[in-house]
Design a protein around this motif. Structure first.
Motif, PDB file in Angstrom:
ATOM      1  N   THR A   1       0.945  -1.208   0.026  1.00  0.00           N
ATOM      2  CA  THR A   1       0.079   0.015  -0.069  1.00  0.00           C
ATOM      3  C   THR A   1       0.903   1.277   0.021  1.00  0.00           C
ATOM      4  OG1 THR A   1      -0.219  -0.146   2.306  1.00  0.00           O
ATOM      5  CG2 THR A   1      -1.753  -1.213   1.260  1.00  0.00           C
ATOM      6  N   ASP A   2       2.162   1.294   0.493  1.00  0.00           N
ATOM      7  CA  ASP A   2       2.940   2.362   0.454  1.00  0.00           C
ATOM      8  C   ASP A   2       3.432   2.692  -0.842  1.00  0.00           C
ATOM      9  OD1 ASP A   2       4.605   4.387   2.288  1.00  0.00           O
ATOM     10  OD2 ASP A   2       6.020   3.451   0.984  1.00  0.00           O
ATOM     11  N   ASP A   3       3.551   3.962  -1.292  1.00  0.00           N
ATOM     12  CA  ASP A   3       3.939   4.328  -2.678  1.00  0.00           C
ATOM     13  C   ASP A   3       5.170   3.956  -2.923  1.00  0.00           C
ATOM     14  OD1 ASP A   3       1.367   5.336  -3.054  1.00  0.00           O
ATOM     15  OD2 ASP A   3       2.106   7.602  -2.404  1.00  0.00           O
ATOM     16  N   ARG A   4       6.073   4.067  -2.122  1.00  0.00           N
ATOM     17  CA  ARG A   4       7.562   3.615  -2.395  1.00  0.00           C
ATOM     18  C   ARG A   4       7.828   2.269  -2.622  1.00  0.00           C
ATOM     19  NH1 ARG A   4      11.449   7.585   1.550  1.00  0.00           N
ATOM     20  NH2 ARG A   4      10.786   9.676   0.498  1.00  0.00           N
ATOM     21  N   ASP A   5       6.869   1.598  -1.609  1.00  0.00           N
ATOM     22  CA  ASP A   5       7.208   0.000  -1.682  1.00  0.00           C
ATOM     23  C   ASP A   5       6.363  -0.430  -3.029  1.00  0.00           C
ATOM     24  OD1 ASP A   5       8.414   0.122   0.674  1.00  0.00           O
ATOM     25  OD2 ASP A   5       6.571  -0.371   1.981  1.00  0.00           O
ATOM     26  N   ARG A   6       5.341   0.169  -3.270  1.00  0.00           N
ATOM     27  CA  ARG A   6       4.493  -0.286  -4.568  1.00  0.00           C
ATOM     28  C   ARG A   6       5.442  -0.061  -5.808  1.00  0.00           C
ATOM     29  NH1 ARG A   6      -1.043  -0.273  -4.820  1.00  0.00           N
ATOM     30  NH2 ARG A   6      -0.990   0.771  -6.849  1.00  0.00           N
ATOM     31  N   PHE A   7       6.302   0.894  -5.674  1.00  0.00           N
ATOM     32  CA  PHE A   7       7.004   1.344  -6.973  1.00  0.00           C
ATOM     33  C   PHE A   7       8.184   0.436  -7.031  1.00  0.00           C
ATOM     34  CE2 PHE A   7      10.667   3.573  -8.885  1.00  0.00           C
ATOM     35  CZ  PHE A   7      10.105   3.825 -10.375  1.00  0.00           C
ATOM     36  N   ALA A   8       8.964   0.076  -5.999  1.00  0.00           N
ATOM     37  CA  ALA A   8       9.863  -0.908  -6.057  1.00  0.00           C
ATOM     38  C   ALA A   8       9.377  -2.334  -6.073  1.00  0.00           C
ATOM     39  CB  ALA A   8      10.659  -1.022  -4.556  1.00  0.00           C
ATOM     40  N   PHE A   9       8.292  -2.604  -5.815  1.00  0.00           N
ATOM     41  CA  PHE A   9       7.501  -3.990  -5.956  1.00  0.00           C
ATOM     42  C   PHE A   9       7.337  -4.155  -7.654  1.00  0.00           C
ATOM     43  CE2 PHE A   9       3.410  -6.314  -6.601  1.00  0.00           C
ATOM     44  CZ  PHE A   9       3.917  -7.540  -5.800  1.00  0.00           C
ATOM     45  N   PHE A  10       6.544  -3.166  -8.175  1.00  0.00           N
ATOM     46  CA  PHE A  10       6.185  -3.132  -9.373  1.00  0.00           C
ATOM     47  C   PHE A  10       7.538  -3.404 -10.426  1.00  0.00           C
ATOM     48  CE2 PHE A  10       2.083  -1.225  -8.532  1.00  0.00           C
ATOM     49  CZ  PHE A  10       1.424  -2.379  -8.814  1.00  0.00           C
ATOM     50  N   LEU A  11       8.590  -2.674 -10.083  1.00  0.00           N
ATOM     51  CA  LEU A  11       9.775  -2.574 -10.784  1.00  0.00           C
ATOM     52  C   LEU A  11      10.520  -3.993 -10.826  1.00  0.00           C
ATOM     53  CD1 LEU A  11       9.680   0.486 -11.315  1.00  0.00           C
ATOM     54  CD2 LEU A  11      11.968   0.752 -10.930  1.00  0.00           C
ATOM     55  N   VAL A  12      10.557  -4.544  -9.746  1.00  0.00           N
ATOM     56  CA  VAL A  12      11.138  -5.903  -9.563  1.00  0.00           C
ATOM     57  C   VAL A  12      10.327  -6.970 -10.423  1.00  0.00           C
ATOM     58  CG1 VAL A  12      11.750  -7.882  -8.024  1.00  0.00           C
ATOM     59  CG2 VAL A  12      12.095  -5.508  -7.352  1.00  0.00           C
ATOM     60  N   LEU A  13       9.144  -6.805 -10.219  1.00  0.00           N
ATOM     61  CA  LEU A  13       8.423  -7.927 -11.048  1.00  0.00           C
ATOM     62  C   LEU A  13       8.249  -7.659 -12.722  1.00  0.00           C
ATOM     63  CD1 LEU A  13       5.223  -8.304  -8.835  1.00  0.00           C
ATOM     64  CD2 LEU A  13       6.912  -9.755  -9.246  1.00  0.00           C
ATOM     65  N   ALA A  14       8.572  -6.302 -13.032  1.00  0.00           N
ATOM     66  CA  ALA A  14       8.510  -5.893 -14.419  1.00  0.00           C
ATOM     67  C   ALA A  14      10.019  -6.423 -14.906  1.00  0.00           C
ATOM     68  CB  ALA A  14       8.357  -4.447 -14.701  1.00  0.00           C
ATOM     69  N   PHE A  15      11.025  -6.325 -14.038  1.00  0.00           N
ATOM     70  CA  PHE A  15      12.233  -6.686 -14.466  1.00  0.00           C
ATOM     71  C   PHE A  15      12.234  -8.170 -14.570  1.00  0.00           C
ATOM     72  CE2 PHE A  15      16.559  -8.174 -13.900  1.00  0.00           C
ATOM     73  CZ  PHE A  15      17.604  -7.457 -14.465  1.00  0.00           C
TER      74      PHE A  15
END
Length: 354
Positions: A299-313
């Motif tokens: 739910t946190d914006d920073r955690d969401r950004f890192a979460f999506f980037l790792v899965l996209a990579f």
């Protein structure tokens, strides 16, 4: 005096026009060899040969190595054409190495060598188109030595007698071509991997350039998309595809068909980052839309950004992983009951009061 001088002026103008035409006309290697033969026999002048040689060098580069035989004549030469100074500095281009041969008389005297000679010419075309730099220079010079040795073995006797080459001699020439072909395959495979990697880097740069107008259009629209996460997933997927290829290359598990040509390999490689970026966006939208319910989105914006980037990579790194995840995912997030086997009895209904 004007009437007397006029014919000489016309003659000088005609000679100048002929020289200018000669300078503008491309001279083939066969013409150069023929001019050399005429010069040696005394039927042509040295100036004529030098004129043709200068025109040949202007079009094909300086002659770095050559062999010519009076019998025929037969000849083979290697030229090096330097790139322009700007191309050498910016693009790091090397000299263009070419091999030229005149073998018409050789085939007429020894028709038994036509097949191996054809193999050598086809091999040279492959080397010229697929390789660059030191690998190209080494193999072209190897083919030059092979051609020179073939011409030496085909020289007639002093009395003009032409002895056909034996099967053993032709077999030895064929084995030497096999060794050249083996070295070419190794060098061409390495070269194709380098070309593929360069094409992927160009694809990443092109993808970054495309994202600018796409970002402007999305910002001007009312699409509920976080642009930072959107472009982050796009670039992360492209980088994942790039790292995947580099990893497999280092493990010698990635092979490129070099026979299709350098330009085709570059174009195919340039699309690979786009495919990785598309898979990265696919994972992002699948998580945002609730298609993939096995993972909890922070739910946190920073955690969401890192979460999506790792899965996209990871999606760009392994497209097969994304396919398997989407294949095993259903919209409700629940497990589907297995279908009964053919011939199996239906389960008994529960007893009242049980």
């Amino acid at each position: 005096m004007a009437e007397i001088a006029h014919p000489y002026q016309e003659t000088a103008a005609a000679e100048g026009a002929g020289a200018a035409h000669q300078r503008s006309r491309r001279v083939s290697f066969s013409e150069l060899v023929e001019a050399w033969a005429f010069r040696e026999s005394g039927t042509a002048s040295e100036d004529r040969f030098q004129e043709l040689r200068d025109a040949f060098v202007r079009d094909h580069g300086e002659i770095t190595d050559a062999y010519i035989c009076e019998s025929g004549p037969m000849a083979v030469a290697v030229t090096a054409f330097p790139p322009k100074p700007l191309e050498r500095k910016l693009l790091r281009l090397k000299d263009r190495i070419e091999m030229h041969s005149e073998t018409e008389r050789l085939v007429r005297m020894h028709p038994e060598v036509a097949q191996v000679l054809h193999r050598a010419e086809v091999q040279y075309v492959s080397v010229r188109n697929a390789l660059r730099g030191l690998s190209q220079r080494l193999l072209v010079n190897w083919l030059f030595v092979w051609m020179r040795d073939l011409m030496l073995s085909a020289i007639p006797e002093t009395d003009g007698t032409v002895n056909p080459l034996t099967e053993k001699q032709i077999a030895e020439q064929g084995k030497e071509l096999d060794r050249i072909a083996e070295h070419y395959e190794q060098a061409a495979s390495r070269e194709a991997q380098i070309v593929y990697l360069g094409g992927m880097l160009g694809g990443v740069l092109a993808l970054c350039a495309v994202t600018v107008p796409v970002g402007i259009l999305l910002a001007a629209s009312e699409v509920p998309v976080n642009l930072t996460t959107f472009f982050g997933c796009l670039i992360a997927g492209a980088l994942g595809a790039l790292v995947s290829v580099v990893t497999r290359m280092s493990a010698d598990k990635f092979h490129v068909r070099h026979e299709v040509g350098r330009s085709y390999v570059q174009r195919v490689a340039a699309f690979r980052p786009f495919i990785g970026g598309v898979f990265g966006l696919l994972v992002y939208f699948a998580l945002q839309g609730g298609v993939i319910r096995q993972l909890d989105v922070p739910t946190d914006d920073r955690d969401r950004f890192a979460f999506f980037l790792v899965l996209a990579f990871a999606a760009g790194f392994s497209e097969r992983l994304v396919k398997e995840v989407l294949r095993t995912t259903d919209g409700d997030g629940g497990a589907t009951a297995p279908a009964p086997k053919p011939g199996a009895e239906a389960p008994a209904p529960p007893q009242p009061g049980a």
